[in-house]
Design an enzyme around this catalytic site. Sequence first.
Site, PDB file in Angstrom:
ATOM      1  N   HIS A  49       0.803  -1.219   0.000  1.00 25.91           N
ATOM      2  CA  HIS A  49       0.000   0.000   0.000  1.00 25.91           C
ATOM      3  C   HIS A  49       0.844   1.280   0.000  1.00 25.91           C
ATOM      4  O   HIS A  49       0.752   2.134   0.866  1.00 25.91           O
ATOM      5  CB  HIS A  49      -1.148   0.034   1.009  1.00 25.91           C
ATOM      6  N   HIS A 101      -5.569 -10.820  12.936  1.00 23.89           N
ATOM      7  CA  HIS A 101      -5.719  -9.514  12.262  1.00 23.89           C
ATOM      8  C   HIS A 101      -6.514  -9.741  10.985  1.00 23.89           C
ATOM      9  O   HIS A 101      -6.237 -10.683  10.239  1.00 23.89           O
ATOM     10  CB  HIS A 101      -4.305  -8.997  11.971  1.00 23.89           C
ATOM     11  N   GLU A 127      -6.692  -7.822   8.290  1.00 27.29           N
ATOM     12  CA  GLU A 127      -6.164  -7.313   7.027  1.00 27.29           C
ATOM     13  C   GLU A 127      -5.820  -8.501   6.120  1.00 27.29           C
ATOM     14  O   GLU A 127      -5.313  -9.542   6.582  1.00 27.29           O
ATOM     15  CB  GLU A 127      -4.929  -6.418   7.267  1.00 27.29           C
ATOM     16  N   ASP A 154      -3.665  -9.487   4.032  1.00 29.69           N
ATOM     17  CA  ASP A 154      -2.380 -10.184   3.879  1.00 29.69           C
ATOM     18  C   ASP A 154      -2.255 -11.324   4.894  1.00 29.69           C
ATOM     19  O   ASP A 154      -1.411 -12.209   4.740  1.00 29.69           O
ATOM     20  CB  ASP A 154      -1.180  -9.224   3.974  1.00 29.69           C
ATOM     21  N   HIS A 182      -1.947  -3.410  14.121  1.00 26.48           N
ATOM     22  CA  HIS A 182      -1.966  -2.180  13.351  1.00 26.48           C
ATOM     23  C   HIS A 182      -3.390  -1.702  13.009  1.00 26.48           C
ATOM     24  O   HIS A 182      -3.577  -0.586  12.526  1.00 26.48           O
ATOM     25  CB  HIS A 182      -1.108  -2.460  12.112  1.00 26.48           C
ATOM     26  N   ASP A 218       1.519  -8.125  13.023  1.00 24.21           N
ATOM     27  CA  ASP A 218       2.336  -7.084  12.366  1.00 24.21           C
ATOM     28  C   ASP A 218       3.463  -6.547  13.261  1.00 24.21           C
ATOM     29  O   ASP A 218       4.501  -6.100  12.744  1.00 24.21           O
ATOM     30  CB  ASP A 218       1.451  -5.904  11.956  1.00 24.21           C
ATOM     31  N   TYR A 224       9.521  -0.370   8.668  1.00 30.98           N
ATOM     32  CA  TYR A 224       8.166  -0.896   8.858  1.00 30.98           C
ATOM     33  C   TYR A 224       7.442  -0.117   9.953  1.00 30.98           C
ATOM     34  O   TYR A 224       6.308   0.325   9.788  1.00 30.98           O
ATOM     35  CB  TYR A 224       8.280  -2.378   9.236  1.00 30.98           C
ATOM     36  N   HIS A 245       5.330 -10.857   9.384  1.00 38.76           N
ATOM     37  CA  HIS A 245       6.132 -10.478   8.216  1.00 38.76           C
ATOM     38  C   HIS A 245       7.611 -10.608   8.567  1.00 38.76           C
ATOM     39  O   HIS A 245       8.047 -10.172   9.649  1.00 38.76           O
ATOM     40  CB  HIS A 245       5.908  -9.008   7.828  1.00 38.76           C
TER      41      HIS A 245
HETATM   42 FE1  FEO Z   1      -1.768  -4.886   8.978  1.00 40.04          FE
HETATM   43 FE2  FEO Z   1       0.444  -7.187   7.642  1.00 40.04          FE
HETATM   44  O1  FEO Z   1      -1.221  -6.313   7.873  1.00 40.04           O
END
Ligand code: FEO
Length: 388
Positions: free
Chosen positions: A21, A75, A77, A79, A141, A160, A188, A219
Amino acid sequence: MEILNGVFSVGAVDWDLKTFHGYSTPYGTTYNSYLITGEKNILIDTVKEYCADEFFGKISRVFPVDRIDYVICNHAEKDHSGLVNHILTKSNAVLICSPKCRDNLQKHFHTDYPKVITVENGQHLQIGNHTFRFFHMPMVHWPESMATYLVEKKILFPNDAFGQHFADSKLFVDQVGIEIILREAQKYYANIVNPYGNSVQKVLTALKDLPVEIIAPSHGMIWRRKQDIERIIEKYSTWAANKPGEGIVIVYETMWGSTKKMAERCFVEAVEKNYSVKMFNLEVRDISDVVAEIPDTKTLLFGSSILHGQILPRMAGLLTYLTGLRFNNRKAWTFGSYGWAKQSFEKFETSVKNAGFDLPQPGYYVQFVPDENTLAGLAKTFSEKILV
Ligand code: FEO
């Protein structure tokens, strides 16, 4: 790959990802997912939908996917939640998540999730021979973000938090080098987590007395050496406090090279005064690389030419981005070149202030091309009014 007896990494490596993003990811990234085996088998998080083949391939090398009993979604999101529904369809698994995460999953995937256990902050849950504890991490996040702790193995899965966009065939920080991973963890944090420093501080306080031997984020690389875990927690504590560093960032965008000359003169002046300086020309550098430096920075210089009565568009984009990231406690100064619309710099200064920076000194602006006297005046003002 087994990261600890009975705990497998089954996530995906996204070598091709170049932006996340809008944040540049020159090293790609990973979407980490962990499979905990035992009397019951529990999957923690999934991956982006387009990584399905790699993800299901890794699970099937441990056992058939229908042997998964529970899926913990830390989470919503996509991903990390992208394949939650696929897992639930292919198995008889029960979903575990925070109440907010269930709501957000429903709004993403328009599914009712009839088999769900919602967990509260601090709650323990015994599943077979495993004990889990859950920590809600609102805004680290997203509002529903949560960390999961596996008590018997002392592993924290913080999603995250503590992550980095870094793709590698290796799994652990110590296998690829702490310094590059800390640098990517800082990028990050600065680009994704910085607006939520207060939330990070609360999470760090909640986790303070937890015995953690492995931090397995969603990640990048996994933290397993005691000294590395201590360093990243210390870094998060520092970054969350949003205190200025010692360095200087000069960032500019130029039309015909005048603003560039001004930037370079300020760079030389700062170097001669022994400051650590990073300079970014937005024509060739990404705004997320500028942001990555801000935790180490005490002063930022923003330079732009004027076009159509406005600052240049990449600089305007950077300032919009910075306004959302809420850095503060840092000083700034503006400079640039104009043709006939000097008053346009008023908007420039307002935008820098709106981005949270203090402007103790009016900007330094030159019509068309600076001569040596003008550059000397710039350096003098910078040295005497800003560097002090
Ligand atoms: Fe907030 Fe890796 O997604």
